[in-house]
Design a protein around this motif. Structure first.
Motif, PDB file in Angstrom:
ATOM      1  N   CYS A 116       0.842  -1.201   0.000  1.00  0.00           N
ATOM      2  CA  CYS A 116       0.000   0.000   0.000  1.00  0.00           C
ATOM      3  C   CYS A 116       0.874   1.247   0.000  1.00  0.00           C
TER       4      CYS A 116
ATOM      5  N   ARG B 158      -0.179   2.077   4.699  1.00  0.00           N
ATOM      6  CA  ARG B 158       0.982   1.265   4.307  1.00  0.00           C
ATOM      7  C   ARG B 158       1.605   0.510   5.476  1.00  0.00           C
TER       8      ARG B 158
ATOM      9  N   PRO C  57      -1.534  -2.535   6.095  1.00  0.00           N
ATOM     10  CA  PRO C  57      -2.456  -2.575   4.945  1.00  0.00           C
ATOM     11  C   PRO C  57      -3.646  -3.506   5.130  1.00  0.00           C
TER      12      PRO C  57
ATOM     13  N   TYR D  27      -7.837  -3.776  -5.778  1.00  0.00           N
ATOM     14  CA  TYR D  27      -6.595  -4.467  -5.436  1.00  0.00           C
ATOM     15  C   TYR D  27      -6.085  -5.134  -6.712  1.00  0.00           C
TER      16      TYR D  27
ATOM     17  N   VAL E 218      -5.304   4.809   0.677  1.00  0.00           N
ATOM     18  CA  VAL E 218      -4.785   3.999  -0.427  1.00  0.00           C
ATOM     19  C   VAL E 218      -3.709   4.721  -1.228  1.00  0.00           C
TER      20      VAL E 218
END
Length: 392
Positions: free
Chosen positions: A57, A62, A65, A103, A197
């Motif tokens: 991420c 991040r 994630p 994703y 994101v």
């Protein structure tokens, strides 16, 4: 949104000449959403994570994630194109855009290991779905990153601009994304997902970050990947003259044998029902997407037919063409009163703006330019006229 099944007229024409069937057979058809249920998709995605597949991420999530899933961003749908899988949540909305949390699942080209990359897929004014490269949000700016930068010379001055089509998702998944976006009875409001994101840039950070740029630079380093040797496939021989449009040999849309798919959708801005025609070039190296609204026709920036996709889910190699070829049916044309003094903003060639949109007054009808393009006239004559006749 639906797929139009009866393409026999176009396919019969496409197969009429020797060898053409082989060229079309090598073109990837548009992807359709998986038939698995949302619960099955979620279980499949969790198994990926449980098997040790890492989530890479770029945004605020991040450091953790997997928290994206506990916060409600579990995928419900799946699309596969080439060797890439796209897992998608239900569609969401913020004050500016309608979007999916997506994703992208791919093998890392350096390690060969499968990895998961959270992305934001959003719908642009031209009705094309894009993968945002980054974002800016502050007291002064609110902007979605639109991909790679390119230097243009305008009136003798070098100007850097975003090449927005570098964020366009493959034409082969556009219909599937549109279909899934219309499944929801209620679209939740979400002002959180973007920051979780996407990587945040400072106020003047128009250029995307390395993770977006490096795969493109690497792909371009092999001259065999370049379309038309990296030169424009379409240009205007006279300034501000739409009739002077010329294509490089072989890169013209093939209206006789190259229409491979047709779909329909709806748009309030464009006055109701739309037709979408995916058309190959004569040399089969690139593809076009034509939109036909009740009163206007426009072209989405063309794409290669090659399978090289990045972790943003977009193609690594873009097709260079004069930007005035791909003006959407309605484009920005207004006076910005927020500036002092006010500034006139227009993305329609000078003298070719039509009436302002009744849905969005900041945009004007670009048909006076579009309808003078020879390629649009040919499309109306050879494809749209025949299609409407057959549907009567």
């Amino acid at each position: 949104m639906k797929w139009v099944k009866d393409l026999s007229h176009f396919r019969d024409a496409a197969l009429a000449s020797s060898g053409v069937d082989e060229m079309i057979a090598g073109i990837e058809p548009s992807a359709r959403p998986s038939t698995l249920t949302p619960r099955q998709i979620a279980r499949e995605f969790h198994r990926l994570i449980d098997s040790g597949t890492p989530i890479r991420c770029a945004g605020d999530a991040r450091d953790n994630p997997e928290a994206l899933l506990s916060r409600g961003y579990t995928p419900k749908y799946k699309i596969r194109l080439f060797d890439t899988r796209y897992y998608l949540t239900n569609v969401r909305q913020n004050p500016d855009i309608r979007f999916f949390v997506a994703y992208v699942v791919q093998e890392n080209p350096r390690t060969g290991r499968t990895e998961i990359y959270p992305r934001i897929f959003y719908k642009d004014i031209a009705l094309i779905w894009r993968s945002a490269s980054h974002f800016i949000r502050s007291e002064d700016e609110n902007w979605i990153g639109k991909g790679e930068m390119r230097t243009y010379v305008i009136d003798g001055e070098e100007i850097e601009q975003s090449v927005e089509e570098t964020t366009d998702l493959p034409l082969e998944i556009q219909t599937a994304l549109e279909t899934l976006s219309r499944k929801a009875r209620r679209v939740p409001f979400d002002e959180v997902a973007i920051a979780l994101v996407l990587r945040r840039g400072h106020d003047d950070r128009i250029e995307p970050y390395r993770d977006f740029l490096e795969p493109r630079v690497r792909a371009r380093s092999d001259p065999r990947n370049l379309i038309n040797r990296g030169r424009s496939i379409a240009r205007f021989t006279r300034k501000n003259d739409p009739t002077s449009l010329r294509f490089a040999k072989g890169f013209e849309p093939d209206f006789e044998r190259g229409v491979i798919e047709v779909g329909t959708s709806m748009s309030k801005l464009y006055g109701g029902r739309l037709k979408r025609f995916r058309v190959l070039s004569k040399n089969r190296k690139i593809q076009y997407l034509f939109f036909a609204a009740p009163h206007c026709v426009w072209i989405i920036p063309p794409q290669t037919t090659a399978a090289n996709l990045t972790s943003y889910g977009v193609r690594a190699i873009d097709v260079i063409a004069d930007e005035d070829l791909c003006i959407p049916g309605y484009e920005y044309h207004f006076v910005d009163d927020s500036e002092d003094p006010p500034v006139f903003v227009s993305q329609i060639p000078d003298g070719f703006a039509g009436a302002a949109s009744q849905v969005d007054p900041s945009r004007a009808d670009a048909s006076p330019w579009l309808d003078r393009l020879p390629v649009i006239r040919e499309f109306r004559c050879k494809i749209l006229k025949d299609w409407r006749r057959r549907l009567r």
